[in-house]
Design a protein around this motif. Structure first.
Motif, PDB file in Angstrom:
ATOM      1  N   ARG A 169     -14.606   4.909   4.177  1.00  0.00           N
ATOM      2  CA  ARG A 169     -14.526   4.634   2.741  1.00  0.00           C
ATOM      3  C   ARG A 169     -14.027   3.212   2.494  1.00  0.00           C
ATOM      4  O   ARG A 169     -13.106   2.739   3.160  1.00  0.00           O
ATOM      5  CB  ARG A 169     -13.562   5.603   2.042  1.00  0.00           C
ATOM      6  N   PHE A 170     -14.639   2.597   1.507  1.00  0.00           N
ATOM      7  CA  PHE A 170     -14.104   1.368   0.940  1.00  0.00           C
ATOM      8  C   PHE A 170     -13.488   1.761  -0.396  1.00  0.00           C
ATOM      9  O   PHE A 170     -14.173   2.317  -1.258  1.00  0.00           O
ATOM     10  CB  PHE A 170     -15.200   0.330   0.733  1.00  0.00           C
ATOM     11  N   ALA A 171     -12.207   1.510  -0.553  1.00  0.00           N
ATOM     12  CA  ALA A 171     -11.495   1.969  -1.740  1.00  0.00           C
ATOM     13  C   ALA A 171     -10.883   0.798  -2.496  1.00  0.00           C
ATOM     14  O   ALA A 171     -10.564  -0.243  -1.917  1.00  0.00           O
ATOM     15  CB  ALA A 171     -10.405   2.968  -1.352  1.00  0.00           C
ATOM     16  N   VAL A 172     -10.721   1.011  -3.798  1.00  0.00           N
ATOM     17  CA  VAL A 172     -10.161  -0.005  -4.686  1.00  0.00           C
ATOM     18  C   VAL A 172      -9.096   0.652  -5.550  1.00  0.00           C
ATOM     19  O   VAL A 172      -9.301   1.752  -6.074  1.00  0.00           O
ATOM     20  CB  VAL A 172     -11.256  -0.608  -5.594  1.00  0.00           C
ATOM     21  N   THR A 173      -7.949   0.019  -5.687  1.00  0.00           N
ATOM     22  CA  THR A 173      -6.930   0.496  -6.616  1.00  0.00           C
ATOM     23  C   THR A 173      -6.779  -0.494  -7.760  1.00  0.00           C
ATOM     24  O   THR A 173      -6.789  -1.705  -7.548  1.00  0.00           O
ATOM     25  CB  THR A 173      -5.557   0.673  -5.947  1.00  0.00           C
ATOM     26  N   ARG A 174      -6.651   0.045  -8.947  1.00  0.00           N
ATOM     27  CA  ARG A 174      -6.396  -0.791 -10.112  1.00  0.00           C
ATOM     28  C   ARG A 174      -4.894  -0.895 -10.293  1.00  0.00           C
ATOM     29  O   ARG A 174      -4.221   0.099 -10.555  1.00  0.00           O
ATOM     30  CB  ARG A 174      -7.046  -0.179 -11.352  1.00  0.00           C
ATOM     31  N   SER A 175      -4.379  -2.082 -10.148  1.00  0.00           N
ATOM     32  CA  SER A 175      -2.940  -2.256 -10.217  1.00  0.00           C
ATOM     33  C   SER A 175      -2.465  -2.299 -11.664  1.00  0.00           C
ATOM     34  O   SER A 175      -3.255  -2.155 -12.606  1.00  0.00           O
ATOM     35  CB  SER A 175      -2.513  -3.514  -9.467  1.00  0.00           C
ATOM     36  N   LYS A 176      -1.152  -2.526 -11.823  1.00  0.00           N
ATOM     37  CA  LYS A 176      -0.533  -2.496 -13.142  1.00  0.00           C
ATOM     38  C   LYS A 176       0.370  -3.712 -13.305  1.00  0.00           C
ATOM     39  O   LYS A 176       0.843  -4.294 -12.322  1.00  0.00           O
ATOM     40  CB  LYS A 176       0.306  -1.212 -13.289  1.00  0.00           C
ATOM     41  N   ASP A 177       0.604  -4.060 -14.558  1.00  0.00           N
ATOM     42  CA  ASP A 177       1.429  -5.232 -14.832  1.00  0.00           C
ATOM     43  C   ASP A 177       2.862  -5.069 -14.341  1.00  0.00           C
ATOM     44  O   ASP A 177       3.547  -6.056 -14.065  1.00  0.00           O
ATOM     45  CB  ASP A 177       1.432  -5.536 -16.335  1.00  0.00           C
ATOM     46  N   ASP A 178       3.314  -3.817 -14.255  1.00  0.00           N
ATOM     47  CA  ASP A 178       4.692  -3.580 -13.813  1.00  0.00           C
ATOM     48  C   ASP A 178       4.762  -3.056 -12.383  1.00  0.00           C
ATOM     49  O   ASP A 178       5.765  -2.493 -11.969  1.00  0.00           O
ATOM     50  CB  ASP A 178       5.391  -2.595 -14.755  1.00  0.00           C
ATOM     51  N   ALA A 179       3.681  -3.247 -11.614  1.00  0.00           N
ATOM     52  CA  ALA A 179       3.670  -2.795 -10.222  1.00  0.00           C
ATOM     53  C   ALA A 179       4.662  -3.603  -9.391  1.00  0.00           C
ATOM     54  O   ALA A 179       4.946  -4.767  -9.704  1.00  0.00           O
ATOM     55  CB  ALA A 179       2.275  -2.928  -9.628  1.00  0.00           C
ATOM     56  N   PRO A 180       5.214  -3.019  -8.324  1.00  0.00           N
ATOM     57  CA  PRO A 180       6.128  -3.776  -7.459  1.00  0.00           C
ATOM     58  C   PRO A 180       5.448  -5.005  -6.864  1.00  0.00           C
ATOM     59  O   PRO A 180       4.247  -4.997  -6.595  1.00  0.00           O
ATOM     60  CB  PRO A 180       6.499  -2.761  -6.369  1.00  0.00           C
ATOM     61  N   ALA A 181       6.207  -6.049  -6.651  1.00  0.00           N
ATOM     62  CA  ALA A 181       5.651  -7.277  -6.087  1.00  0.00           C
ATOM     63  C   ALA A 181       5.027  -7.034  -4.724  1.00  0.00           C
ATOM     64  O   ALA A 181       4.059  -7.688  -4.349  1.00  0.00           O
ATOM     65  CB  ALA A 181       6.739  -8.342  -5.992  1.00  0.00           C
TER      66      ALA A 181
END
Length: 203
Positions: A169-181
């Motif tokens: 699988r090739f996977a993609v996650t959509r991050s968030k503005d408040d995600a950890p550095a």
């Protein structure tokens, strides 16, 4: 935390195994297939200042085949950090990456059925939960929207009761503005492979 993940995946495996018993020897998938994933790996590619890292994976999946070509699959997977050596800022290199739980709903398309070897393509959407690792600045469990696309091949034994499966699988996650550095606030890309055992049901 890794013990909790293992317990959750084991519980799901036991529940999904209840109806998984084959009665016919016709080659190919039955109406329901249960996949046990004892060995896999997922690699998160680095992006900007976010480090790359890889985790050991295991889990389970259940596929409901609508017809001989198309199925719907629910998958639960755990990714456990087994090695250290992260290069991230001023951190000590003996800190491990966070443990991760993924859960997805996928469509599975098998254009060539009726044989003992069946290639397939798959893709779907779900979530990815990254568990806390305070040493990396991940002070709370974080959940991200995730999508994947890929494929693999299934092989069915002569009695059609069981089989083997290899998957990429090739996977993609959509991050968030408040995600950890550590994980970054940009879209992240992953590569995942696994080897698995299939328990097949009657058609």
């Amino acid at each position: 935390m890794s013990g909790k993940i293992a317990a959750l995946v084991a519980a799901a495996t036991l529940v999904t195994a209840a109806g998984a018993y084959a009665q016919e020897a016709t080659p190919g998938p039955g109406f329901v297939e249960v996949t046990y994933i004892p060995a896999g790996a997922e690699y998160f590619a680095s992006k900007n200042n976010s480090p790359s890292f890889g985790n050991y994976g295991f889990g389970t999946a259940v596929t409901f085949n609508i017809n001989r070509y198309v199925g719907v699959e629910g998958e639960l997977g755990a990714m456990i950090a087994t090695t250290s050596g992260l290069q991230f800022g001023d951190l000590d290199s003996d800190i491990k990456s966070p443990n991760i739980l993924s859960y997805t709903a996928n469509a599975v398309v098998s254009p060539w059925t009726g044989h003992r070897i069946v290639p397939y393509g798959t893709g779907g959407l779900g979530g990815l939960t990254m568990f806390e690792r305070p040493q990396l600045g991940v002070v709370n469990d974080e959940t991200f929207l995730a999508g994947n696309v890929g494929g693999g091949v299934k092989w069915y034994a002569p009695n059609n009761h069981w089989g083997l499966r290899g998957d990429y699988r090739f996977a993609v996650t959509r991050s968030k503005d408040d995600a950890p550095a550590f994980f970054g606030r940009d879209t992240r890309y992953m590569h995942r492979v696994y080897a698995a055992v299939i328990i097949n049901t009657a058609r």
